[in-house]
Write a protein that holds these residues in place. Structure first.
Motif, PDB file in Angstrom:
ATOM      1  N   UNK A  27       0.755  -1.209   0.043  1.00  0.00           N
ATOM      2  CA  UNK A  27      -0.092  -0.008   0.023  1.00  0.00           C
ATOM      3  C   UNK A  27       0.808   1.168  -0.133  1.00  0.00           C
ATOM      4  N   UNK A  28       0.484   2.135  -0.786  1.00  0.00           N
ATOM      5  CA  UNK A  28       1.321   3.630  -0.880  1.00  0.00           C
ATOM      6  C   UNK A  28       1.617   3.918   0.379  1.00  0.00           C
ATOM      7  N   UNK A  29       2.578   4.742   0.498  1.00  0.00           N
ATOM      8  CA  UNK A  29       2.872   5.634   1.711  1.00  0.00           C
ATOM      9  C   UNK A  29       1.937   6.703   1.898  1.00  0.00           C
ATOM     10  N   UNK A  30       1.531   7.229   3.170  1.00  0.00           N
ATOM     11  CA  UNK A  30       0.909   8.349   3.335  1.00  0.00           C
ATOM     12  C   UNK A  30       1.371   9.620   2.739  1.00  0.00           C
ATOM     13  N   UNK A  31       0.678  10.577   2.463  1.00  0.00           N
ATOM     14  CA  UNK A  31       1.286  11.899   2.165  1.00  0.00           C
ATOM     15  C   UNK A  31       1.674  12.823   3.227  1.00  0.00           C
ATOM     16  N   UNK A  32       2.483  13.996   2.891  1.00  0.00           N
ATOM     17  CA  UNK A  32       2.786  14.641   4.111  1.00  0.00           C
ATOM     18  C   UNK A  32       1.438  15.270   4.754  1.00  0.00           C
ATOM     19  N   UNK A  33       0.570  15.608   4.014  1.00  0.00           N
ATOM     20  CA  UNK A  33      -0.598  16.448   4.225  1.00  0.00           C
ATOM     21  C   UNK A  33      -1.409  15.709   5.173  1.00  0.00           C
ATOM     22  N   UNK A  34      -1.554  14.094   4.770  1.00  0.00           N
ATOM     23  CA  UNK A  34      -1.914  13.413   5.780  1.00  0.00           C
ATOM     24  C   UNK A  34      -1.414  13.162   7.242  1.00  0.00           C
ATOM     25  N   UNK A  35      -0.034  13.068   6.984  1.00  0.00           N
ATOM     26  CA  UNK A  35       0.710  12.843   8.151  1.00  0.00           C
ATOM     27  C   UNK A  35       0.278  14.101   9.212  1.00  0.00           C
ATOM     28  N   UNK A  36       0.275  15.341   8.499  1.00  0.00           N
ATOM     29  CA  UNK A  36       0.089  16.526   9.402  1.00  0.00           C
ATOM     30  C   UNK A  36      -1.343  16.476   9.919  1.00  0.00           C
ATOM     31  N   UNK A  37      -2.173  15.919   9.503  1.00  0.00           N
ATOM     32  CA  UNK A  37      -3.483  16.022   9.845  1.00  0.00           C
ATOM     33  C   UNK A  37      -3.920  15.058  10.866  1.00  0.00           C
TER      34      UNK A  37
ATOM     35  N   UNK B  75     -19.497   6.025   1.385  1.00  0.00           N
ATOM     36  CA  UNK B  75     -18.211   6.370   1.846  1.00  0.00           C
ATOM     37  C   UNK B  75     -17.493   7.147   0.707  1.00  0.00           C
ATOM     38  N   UNK B  76     -16.581   7.804   1.007  1.00  0.00           N
ATOM     39  CA  UNK B  76     -15.565   8.587   0.201  1.00  0.00           C
ATOM     40  C   UNK B  76     -14.341   9.077   0.839  1.00  0.00           C
ATOM     41  N   UNK B  77     -13.306   9.315  -0.013  1.00  0.00           N
ATOM     42  CA  UNK B  77     -12.027   9.767   0.727  1.00  0.00           C
ATOM     43  C   UNK B  77     -11.953  11.152   1.301  1.00  0.00           C
ATOM     44  N   UNK B  78     -13.021  11.874   0.878  1.00  0.00           N
ATOM     45  CA  UNK B  78     -13.298  13.353   1.406  1.00  0.00           C
ATOM     46  C   UNK B  78     -14.616  13.737   1.786  1.00  0.00           C
ATOM     47  N   UNK B  79     -14.896  14.310   2.992  1.00  0.00           N
ATOM     48  CA  UNK B  79     -16.172  14.253   3.494  1.00  0.00           C
ATOM     49  C   UNK B  79     -16.996  15.283   2.428  1.00  0.00           C
ATOM     50  N   UNK B  80     -16.427  16.256   1.592  1.00  0.00           N
ATOM     51  CA  UNK B  80     -17.249  16.925   0.577  1.00  0.00           C
ATOM     52  C   UNK B  80     -17.385  16.250  -0.600  1.00  0.00           C
ATOM     53  N   UNK B  81     -16.829  15.064  -1.006  1.00  0.00           N
ATOM     54  CA  UNK B  81     -16.805  14.616  -2.190  1.00  0.00           C
ATOM     55  C   UNK B  81     -18.003  13.578  -2.210  1.00  0.00           C
TER      56      UNK B  81
ATOM     57  N   UNK C  66     -12.590   3.871  -2.300  1.00  0.00           N
ATOM     58  CA  UNK C  66     -13.129   4.971  -1.603  1.00  0.00           C
ATOM     59  C   UNK C  66     -12.152   5.564  -0.322  1.00  0.00           C
ATOM     60  N   UNK C  67     -10.947   4.543  -0.010  1.00  0.00           N
ATOM     61  CA  UNK C  67     -10.188   4.718   1.145  1.00  0.00           C
ATOM     62  C   UNK C  67      -9.277   5.929   0.980  1.00  0.00           C
ATOM     63  N   UNK C  68      -8.961   6.316   2.361  1.00  0.00           N
ATOM     64  CA  UNK C  68      -8.029   7.544   2.222  1.00  0.00           C
ATOM     65  C   UNK C  68      -6.852   7.190   3.281  1.00  0.00           C
ATOM     66  N   UNK C  69      -5.695   8.134   3.476  1.00  0.00           N
ATOM     67  CA  UNK C  69      -4.626   7.654   4.118  1.00  0.00           C
ATOM     68  C   UNK C  69      -4.325   8.797   5.232  1.00  0.00           C
ATOM     69  N   UNK C  70      -5.390   9.705   5.515  1.00  0.00           N
ATOM     70  CA  UNK C  70      -4.671  10.701   6.522  1.00  0.00           C
ATOM     71  C   UNK C  70      -4.610  10.067   7.930  1.00  0.00           C
ATOM     72  N   UNK C  71      -5.248   9.019   8.238  1.00  0.00           N
ATOM     73  CA  UNK C  71      -5.196   8.710   9.861  1.00  0.00           C
ATOM     74  C   UNK C  71      -4.482   7.239   9.836  1.00  0.00           C
ATOM     75  N   UNK C  72      -4.112   6.791  10.809  1.00  0.00           N
ATOM     76  CA  UNK C  72      -3.618   5.237  10.965  1.00  0.00           C
ATOM     77  C   UNK C  72      -4.949   4.534  10.747  1.00  0.00           C
TER      78      UNK C  72
END
Length: 656
Positions: free
Chosen positions: A184-194, A480-486, A605-611
């Motif tokens: 699975x791809x590594x998380x982005x810096x933006x996701x790590x900061x959040x 479900x979606x990767x972003x709440x507004x999508x 629809x998955x995201x990688x902002x959190x663990x």
């Protein structure tokens, strides 16, 4: 007897006599002792203290208008890590949260290593215990035994000074190591900061979603009940806006009596005037109605629709303060102006305002408008719901995909586009055979006749049509979606189902549609213009494909069994599901076991902002691998891709 009114009358009379005695000495022939005067002043001050304490304990009871400007937000897979771990824990009962967390992560690591790494299950368990399965010492130490390496002291000291709790740090490292082992791809810096504060944000979003879903259900129930235009929601009540204003009068009067200063006593009349003003106005009887019109009640997707609301005071008295919030369907977004207004209306007067919404697929019923009416002093208010039936219906056109839909090599006896292992009518060369009397002249191999003098007949590969049912996962887990507004995964799956339907129908296949969810939906495989029109209407308007999740009693298993019984032998099934839980994959495997060729198209629809979201990505990839290991083709549809591009890549790999 109303003792409060009697006491108020006595108080006003006493205050009036006192003011006369102070302003016109000797007019009132009443002689009071100094002690009595002091006692009266003290009692007044005590009353002022009591009112002040009551004001501190009492909150203002003002109506809070709804917030319909934005549509309902969606959640991402992996809201809670504990829910994702259930797949690996099974039925084991571990009552300590840390033990459950560690055991679930350990089982996940073993499963991933055995699936994607050079380990058997036994070797994977040994590698996890020894800590040799990863280079991350935090992950190795958390899951391993005494043989596992520990982080260096300087690293532990540095991390101890950080704000991240130790357990969260260990879990994050373990999940990242498992994700890396699963590819699975590594998380982005933006996701790590959040990462910080994500749990509170998720709870807030979940609460807002539940609240809006429940309100939508109440709105739908209300529209089905055919309520009158005006329904009382909350009777006239005090807002508490003027609570405590009498403190000014009581303190002035009490101090004025004690110090015998007429000027201070007269200042109390200011507070009395405010208190009297707060109680002077009254809220007139309700008599307000609304009407609502749309610029277009059957728009195309993406078009802006103007909504005009007119509010009318049908009563015989003016209303000083009216606040109206229209019941915008939560599936629609307000794009221009506002659905709320504040105004005052004289008897018989009307006021109109306009706002715009963006149309999207589905049937959108406007809910009741919320009316908050207040008196002139804002001391009392009343809440009402004003009903008027308004429905916006958006039915998107069905467009074909310029790519073939991947189907399995099983077909009906009707001519179509699926290649079979038999000869017959077609366009692709299959074989030659000896000429038989009655063979068409167009199928004789005249070139061979010219070379050898032999009569042979050319046979082509037989092409048959398929009977296909497109099944859309419409359970709550599909919203479900990767972003709440999508837009959520179900919306995109329904759009893809329409495209697949037209593409297959254009190829000569018989196509049907079904829903896998709480609401039964079935369109038997068929063909023709009327069948296409029925499918288009069904995908846009059937409650099973609602753009907003509904809180209903789950009967998914019953509908699943009914769906399987409706499938005829040889029917191919295309399942559109995000595979964010086990149910969609189990359904596909069950159909395959019963002899129905299944193809799964899964939008990611998955995201990688959190663990937890990262772990959900790992769990979903394991579900895809399980389906493929059972011989079921799976089209992994990336969120940022179109269904056309996704099928093009899949067909290219499939043809190799």
């Amino acid at each position: 007897m109303n003792y409060r009114r009697v006491a108020l009358a006595i108080g006003i009379l006493s205050l009036g006599l006192s003011l006369l005695a102070i302003v016109f000495p000797g007019l009132v022939a009443v002689t009071l002792d100094r002690v009595v005067i002091s006692v009266v002043g003290g009692v007044v001050l005590l009353q002022a203290l009591r009112v002040m304490l009551a004001r501190r304990r009492e909150n203002r009871d003002e109506a809070v208008p709804p917030d319909p400007e934005r549509p309902i937000s969606t959640s991402s897979p992996g809201e809670e890590l504990e829910d994702e771990l259930e797949r690996f824990l099974g039925h084991r009962r571990l009552y300590f949260p840390r033990a459950r967390l560690r055991e679930g992560l350990r089982e996940a690591a073993v499963t991933v290593l055995a699936q994607y790494g050079p380990y058997s299950t036994t070797e994977a368990e040994e590698a996890v215990d020894a800590g040799t399965w990863t280079d991350d010492v935090y992950a190795a130490a958390f899951l391993g035994d005494e043989r596992a390496p520990s982080p260096p002291i300087r690293v532990r000291v540095r991390n101890a000074l950080r704000r991240e709790p130790p357990l969260e740090r260990h879990v994050r490292h373990v999940v990242d190591a498992i994700a890396a082992a699963a590819g699975v791809a590594a998380p982005s810096n933006e996701g790590a900061n959040k990462r910080s504060g994500q749990r509170a944000d998720r709870r807030t979003e979940s609460s807002n979603r539940t609240s809006r879903t429940q309100s939508a259900g109440r709105a739908d129930d209300a529209s089905n009940r055919q309520e009158p235009n005006d329904a009382l929601r909350r009777a006239t009540h005090s807002t508490g806006h003027w609570t405590g204003v009498s403190i000014v009068a009581l303190v002035s009067i009490g101090v004025g009596i004690l110090v015998e200063q007429p000027s201070i006593l007269l200042a109390g009349t200011v507070g009395i005037a405010y208190a009297a003003y707060a109680r002077s106005s009254a809220l007139p009887p309700a008599g307000v109605s609304i009407s609502r019109t749309l610029s277009d009640d059957r728009p195309e997707p993406g078009e802006e629709v103007e909504v005009t609301v007119t509010i009318t005071n049908d009563g015989e008295q003016a209303v000083a303060d009216l606040r109206l919030v229209d019941g915008v369907p939560e599936s629609l977004a307000v794009t221009d102006n506002s659905p709320r207004i504040g105004t005052a209306l004289r008897a018989g007067e009307s006021r109109s305002y306009t706002y715009s919404v963006t149309a999207r697929r589905g049937v959108h019923t406007f809910g009741p408008a919320t009316l908050i009416a207040r008196d002139l002093a804002a001391a009392t208010e009343q809440e009402r719901e004003l009903y008027t039936e308004t429905t916006l219906t958006c039915i998107p056109p069905l467009r074909a995909i310029p790519e073939p839909v991947p189907l399995r090599a099983q077909a009906t006896r009707e001519v179509g586009h699926i290649e079979t292992a038999t000869s017959g009518d077609g366009v692709e060369f299959y074989a030659t055979r000896e000429y038989r009397p009655g063979d068409p002249m167009s199928r004789i191999d005249w070139n061979r006749r010219a070379r050898t003098g032999e009569l042979t007949t050319v046979e082509f590969r037989n092409e048959r049509s398929a009977s296909v049912v497109i099944v859309v996962d419409t359970r709550e887990e599909a919203y479900v979606s990767p972003d709440p507004d999508a837009e959520h995964a179900l919306d995109r799956a329904v759009g893809a189902a329409g495209q697949l339907f037209v593409t297959l129908a254009d190829s000569g296949d018989r196509v049907g549609i079904a829903a896998l969810g709480d609401n039964s939906c079935w369109l038997a495989p068929g063909s023709g213009i009327e069948h296409r029109d029925t499918a288009r209407e069904l995908l846009a308007t059937h409650p099973a494909f609602s753009p907003v999740p509904r809180e209903t009693q789950s009967v998914v298993v019953r509908h699943r069994n009914q769906l399987r019984k409706r499938l005829s032998g040889g029917t191919q099934v295309i399942v559109l599901t995000p595979l964010c839980d086990e149910f969609g994959g189990q359904f596909a495997r069950r159909l395959e076991e019963h002899g129905y060729p299944v193809t799964v198209i899964s939008l990611d629809p998955t995201a990688n902002r959190t663990t937890a979201q990262r772990f959900a990505q790992v769990a979903r990839r394991l579900r895809l691998t399980t389906l493929r290991s059972n011989g079921i083709p799976v089209v992994d549809w990336a969120w940022d891709d179109s269904i056309t591009a996704t099928l093009a890549r899949f067909n290219e790999r499939w043809s190799r």
